[in-house]
Motif scaffolding. Sequence first.
Motif, PDB file in Angstrom:
ATOM      1  N   ASP A  43      -0.614  14.487  -8.882  1.00  0.00           N
ATOM      2  CA  ASP A  43      -0.577  13.088  -8.470  1.00  0.00           C
ATOM      3  C   ASP A  43      -0.264  13.095  -6.981  1.00  0.00           C
ATOM      4  OD1 ASP A  43       0.163  10.455  -7.857  1.00  0.00           O
ATOM      5  OD2 ASP A  43       0.861  10.084  -9.899  1.00  0.00           O
ATOM      6  N   LEU A  44      -1.285  12.965  -6.166  1.00  0.00           N
ATOM      7  CA  LEU A  44      -1.135  13.162  -4.728  1.00  0.00           C
ATOM      8  C   LEU A  44      -0.267  12.084  -4.087  1.00  0.00           C
ATOM      9  CD1 LEU A  44      -4.829  14.212  -4.009  1.00  0.00           C
ATOM     10  CD2 LEU A  44      -2.835  15.705  -4.261  1.00  0.00           C
ATOM     11  N   ALA A  45      -0.244  10.902  -4.651  1.00  0.00           N
ATOM     12  CA  ALA A  45       0.560   9.825  -4.068  1.00  0.00           C
ATOM     13  C   ALA A  45       2.044  10.072  -4.272  1.00  0.00           C
ATOM     14  CB  ALA A  45       0.155   8.487  -4.681  1.00  0.00           C
ATOM     15  N   ARG A  46       2.421  10.665  -5.386  1.00  0.00           N
ATOM     16  CA  ARG A  46       3.838  10.871  -5.706  1.00  0.00           C
ATOM     17  C   ARG A  46       4.310  12.278  -5.374  1.00  0.00           C
ATOM     18  NH1 ARG A  46       4.579  10.900 -11.043  1.00  0.00           N
ATOM     19  NH2 ARG A  46       6.820  10.591 -10.768  1.00  0.00           N
ATOM     20  N   SER A  47       3.401  13.130  -4.938  1.00  0.00           N
ATOM     21  CA  SER A  47       3.779  14.502  -4.571  1.00  0.00           C
ATOM     22  C   SER A  47       4.109  14.573  -3.089  1.00  0.00           C
ATOM     23  CB  SER A  47       2.629  15.468  -4.891  1.00  0.00           C
ATOM     24  OG  SER A  47       2.341  15.505  -6.268  1.00  0.00           O
ATOM     25  N   PRO A  56      -8.040  10.260  -7.253  1.00  0.00           N
ATOM     26  CA  PRO A  56      -9.221   9.971  -6.427  1.00  0.00           C
ATOM     27  C   PRO A  56      -8.984  10.069  -4.931  1.00  0.00           C
ATOM     28  CG  PRO A  56      -8.244   7.929  -7.215  1.00  0.00           C
ATOM     29  CD  PRO A  56      -7.475   9.046  -7.869  1.00  0.00           C
ATOM     30  N   ARG A  57      -7.757  10.256  -4.482  1.00  0.00           N
ATOM     31  CA  ARG A  57      -7.508  10.356  -3.042  1.00  0.00           C
ATOM     32  C   ARG A  57      -8.268  11.542  -2.443  1.00  0.00           C
ATOM     33  NH1 ARG A  57      -1.892   8.682  -0.686  1.00  0.00           N
ATOM     34  NH2 ARG A  57      -1.424   6.826  -1.898  1.00  0.00           N
ATOM     35  N   PRO A  58      -8.567  11.482  -1.150  1.00  0.00           N
ATOM     36  CA  PRO A  58      -9.171  12.658  -0.500  1.00  0.00           C
ATOM     37  C   PRO A  58      -8.280  13.886  -0.690  1.00  0.00           C
ATOM     38  CG  PRO A  58      -9.195  10.754   0.952  1.00  0.00           C
ATOM     39  CD  PRO A  58      -8.349  10.374  -0.220  1.00  0.00           C
ATOM     40  N   ASP A  71      -2.365   7.145   4.392  1.00  0.00           N
ATOM     41  CA  ASP A  71      -2.609   6.076   3.426  1.00  0.00           C
ATOM     42  C   ASP A  71      -3.604   6.624   2.404  1.00  0.00           C
ATOM     43  OD1 ASP A  71      -5.238   5.783   4.558  1.00  0.00           O
ATOM     44  OD2 ASP A  71      -4.431   4.398   6.052  1.00  0.00           O
ATOM     45  N   GLU A  72      -4.216   5.744   1.637  1.00  0.00           N
ATOM     46  CA  GLU A  72      -5.088   6.220   0.559  1.00  0.00           C
ATOM     47  C   GLU A  72      -6.356   6.895   1.061  1.00  0.00           C
ATOM     48  OE1 GLU A  72      -5.922   3.137  -2.188  1.00  0.00           O
ATOM     49  OE2 GLU A  72      -3.854   3.016  -2.936  1.00  0.00           O
ATOM     50  N   ASN A  73      -6.721   6.630   2.316  1.00  0.00           N
ATOM     51  CA  ASN A  73      -7.981   7.165   2.827  1.00  0.00           C
ATOM     52  C   ASN A  73      -7.825   8.122   3.999  1.00  0.00           C
ATOM     53  OD1 ASN A  73      -9.567   5.533   1.034  1.00  0.00           O
ATOM     54  ND2 ASN A  73      -9.121   3.779   2.352  1.00  0.00           N
ATOM     55  N   ARG A  74      -6.613   8.215   4.557  1.00  0.00           N
ATOM     56  CA  ARG A  74      -6.428   9.009   5.774  1.00  0.00           C
ATOM     57  C   ARG A  74      -5.394  10.108   5.552  1.00  0.00           C
ATOM     58  NH1 ARG A  74      -4.380   6.235  10.436  1.00  0.00           N
ATOM     59  NH2 ARG A  74      -3.134   5.042   8.931  1.00  0.00           N
ATOM     60  N   VAL A  75      -5.690  11.261   6.160  1.00  0.00           N
ATOM     61  CA  VAL A  75      -4.814  12.431   6.054  1.00  0.00           C
ATOM     62  C   VAL A  75      -4.644  13.045   7.441  1.00  0.00           C
ATOM     63  CG1 VAL A  75      -4.496  14.732   5.040  1.00  0.00           C
ATOM     64  CG2 VAL A  75      -5.621  12.924   3.715  1.00  0.00           C
ATOM     65  N   GLN A 114      -7.088  14.132  12.156  1.00  0.00           N
ATOM     66  CA  GLN A 114      -7.068  13.044  11.182  1.00  0.00           C
ATOM     67  C   GLN A 114      -8.361  13.032  10.389  1.00  0.00           C
ATOM     68  OE1 GLN A 114      -5.688   9.153  11.754  1.00  0.00           O
ATOM     69  NE2 GLN A 114      -3.948   9.730  13.037  1.00  0.00           N
ATOM     70  N   LEU A 115      -8.199  13.127   9.073  1.00  0.00           N
ATOM     71  CA  LEU A 115      -9.310  13.063   8.134  1.00  0.00           C
ATOM     72  C   LEU A 115      -9.412  11.623   7.629  1.00  0.00           C
ATOM     73  CD1 LEU A 115     -11.396  14.517   6.200  1.00  0.00           C
ATOM     74  CD2 LEU A 115      -9.481  14.716   4.593  1.00  0.00           C
ATOM     75  N   LEU A 116     -10.608  11.072   7.675  1.00  0.00           N
ATOM     76  CA  LEU A 116     -10.856   9.723   7.173  1.00  0.00           C
ATOM     77  C   LEU A 116     -11.984   9.782   6.163  1.00  0.00           C
ATOM     78  CD1 LEU A 116     -10.497   6.628   7.213  1.00  0.00           C
ATOM     79  CD2 LEU A 116     -12.140   6.569   9.111  1.00  0.00           C
ATOM     80  N   CYS A 117     -11.729   9.278   4.967  1.00  0.00           N
ATOM     81  CA  CYS A 117     -12.740   9.242   3.910  1.00  0.00           C
ATOM     82  C   CYS A 117     -12.783   7.818   3.353  1.00  0.00           C
ATOM     83  CB  CYS A 117     -12.427  10.225   2.796  1.00  0.00           C
ATOM     84  SG  CYS A 117     -12.375  11.963   3.318  1.00  0.00           S
TER      85      CYS A 117
END
Length: 947
Positions: free
Chosen positions: A834-838, A870-872, A888-892, A943-946
């Motif tokens: 779970d990438l959001a909570r990790s 579903p996150r990048p 955020d959900e689309n940027r790394v 910065q990665l943007l998807c």
Amino acid sequence: MWVAQARDCRTIAAVFFELPAISRIVLLALVVLGGVFALASPSRADTASPGSVAFWYAANPPLAELAQFEWTVLESAHLEPKDVAFLRAQGSEPFAYLSIGEFDGDVQAPGVNLAAGASDVRNQAWNSQVMLLSSSAWQAHLLRRAEALAGQGYTGLFLDTLDSFQLLPEAEREEQRIALRDFLAELKRRQPALKLIFNRGFEVLPELSGVASAVAVESIHAGWDANAAHYREVPQADRDWLNIHLDPLRAKGVPLIAIDYLPATQRDQARELAQRLQSEGFVPFVTMPDLNYLGVSSIEVQPRRIAVVYDPREGPLSSNRGHMFLGGLLEYLGYRIDYLAADQLPDGPLAGLYAGVVTWMTSGAPADSAGFDRWLSARIDESVPLAIMAGLPVTDKALLARMGLQRVGQQAKREVRIASRDERLVGSFEAPVVIRLRDLVPLTVIEGTATAALELVDSELRQYVPIATGATGGIALTPYILEEGPDSQRWILDPFAFLQQALRLPAIPRPDATTENGRRVATVHIDGDGFLSRAEVTGSPYAGREVLDTFIKPHALLTSVSVIEGEIGPKGRYPHLSRELEPIAREIFADAKVEVATHSFSHPFFWQPERARLREGFTADYGMSMTIPGYDTLDFTREVVGSTAYINERLTSASKPVKMIFWTGDALPDAATIKLAYDAGLANVNGGTTILTHARPSLTGLSPLIRPTAGGVQYYAPIINENLYTNLWQGPYYGFRDVLETFELTDGPRRLRGLHLYYHFYSATKQASIRTMKEIYRSMLAEQPISLWMSQYITRMHGLHQASLARLADGRWQIRAMDGLRTLRLDPSLGWPDLARSQGVAGVRDLPQGRYVHLSSSGAVLALRGERDPRPALEQANLPLLGWDYLDENRVKLSFAGEMPLRFSVRAVGRCSLDVAGKRYQAVKADGLWRFDLPGKRVVDAQLLCN
């Protein structure tokens, strides 16, 4: 609580009772409120409550596991500054124990001179001297200790025995209480950066606002009676008394630490108690009174150590079958192995730290059979599972009964048949079950306790069970573990299935050193042998030149190279060739893809020569080492330190020094020699004999990666060199081609190894071997691995050895002490990251060999979910990952660094682009992934943007 006013209590009382009743009520209210307001005043100390805490006072603290806790209280005598630094680097704050009111040594011992600070009272319960807190000598001693501990890197002190002055005669107590108060204030003034945990100290706390960073109390619900030496349930009256003192601290926001005591046999109750204490506002730690036990706090460490017990009578650990046959398999399962000699078993509990105990012993019971049986029985008491393998070292009938076993009165008759067989555990792995009676232990299961995996019945209907599992563990005994051939073995038992079932090993995130960023790891390392041999090619160049030109330069693989000083140096065997050989070595070491290692001075063939001479049939075919004029006695300092100095001074630059030693010959140094290498700043590798081919595909050919010693860890070569594939370089010289079979067989169905190419310079001397080497290189590159230097891979193996796991209260996994390791392998039943909570998790690659999770640091928090996030997410990359942070959900924000142009792929729903230092790169979609091919070898905070 209000002892600060004790000196004036008589005057206050006289005035108080002369007032009218209503006035007395108002005054009393004001006094009480004033005291509460005083306690609730803002604190100058940092009183942020730690999320978890642990206490460990015994020797050999398990540092990697203790690093899971935010605060760790330790006995400083058992740590070196590097240990303290390790804990801090992992994010744990180490606190040193410091006794304020008592001294447990001899106050008149030489160099101590504390007699002037000692009272006439001893604390008989702990056999220590009660000290005078008003003594300048004692205060000076404590201040010196605090300064020294701060200098060793501790972030705080745990102040114990604060109330010991209460043991003094009543007439002396107030003076000592005031002295305690003033000393603690002075300690904080002298060491403002140190956090102070008070163990109680209620008599002075109201007068020391901002001094205590936390207050610890013992025995809230479950206590230990030191005088009677037994556990006790704490009565409610004791808690009521404590709460009188704790409630004002709660109001002030001072963190409260609760230390309760339960035996290791009550681990489940400890979990429940820790949760209860946490719900009551405490930071809990439920442990045992000797504080030699990895107890339960608001987090609980997941045990990932397994103790393998071996019998020293059967030879050294390096040749023990428990080490050689089980080590690599247990490492694959994600566990650290601690090898314990049967005659030197550790005292103290194992629960909380060890997932299980395995014995591999074939010589019967140890000399102290009763003590050995008691030790095993204690493990059962703690619910630490046992797996008894090979021989049966247990003599005690009661212990066997606890394991669900009993002896059969007679040996089996020849007419024996298989009554039942669990195909999951035995006979379907590598070799079938064939009736064997030689060495069969006359043992069976007690009905209703253990379950037979293999049951034999003789003509008189007697039952014999060599393999079984039950509530306490399991047995797998000779002759039904291995099928023995003249020079090979095969597993009859499925060792993976048996160990997991017998030890009840749960599905956990498994540290994995075979894969990184979704790619199979590749290493190349070269032993120095044969550098000066001539290659059978045009011009007959030295092998060193041929390796450089034909193997190293043309292939995009990082390479770790060693040389033997005695071969190429002016003080070696061929000084007349040194002028020709050294320039070649310098050119090799100057290559950007090469890192530098030593292969010793004289290439010892036996690193423990005295032990080697004791081997049956021992012959030194090549002598004890290379013959060098004037060098008649092996000097390991010369071999390790001296050869390193030679290479650093003559063959390489200061910016690229020797990093490692590649052990020579039998590659079995003793602990002192391994320590010598570490003290010289050298990592080490070599040893082990991993080789699997289609002719001999058994996993008995898989050696472990790690041999722990008292001098440090020895790292075995992951796959053995060409010498074994070519019959000790007697031919066929193309024989090393079979290493490709080893690569294949260690990659399916389980990925047990990366692509590890290990050879000598003499592989560049024969036409057949040169062609074979080129084929091996092509095959490795075709797999698109991630290329690492051996020094980098050693940090991965070290992480495999020391990493620790813990479960947080919300169910997430906390990972610590991974060193260079960046991969966890998930059982599919655990789900997906779970990438959001990790935290520190970059992605996952799902392969037939496993589900590999990519980490961006040595410490991470892994949350899991039922479906792919579903996150990048990073799918695979060819360079080590340094950072991966979701904005955020689309940027790394991401960082990579290595020695090759960067290639990586991202799994994302939308199109991806990458901004690097103001330049934008668009990804190319291929196979459902977004692929980036960048020219640079290092990308920082891109910065990665998807979307």
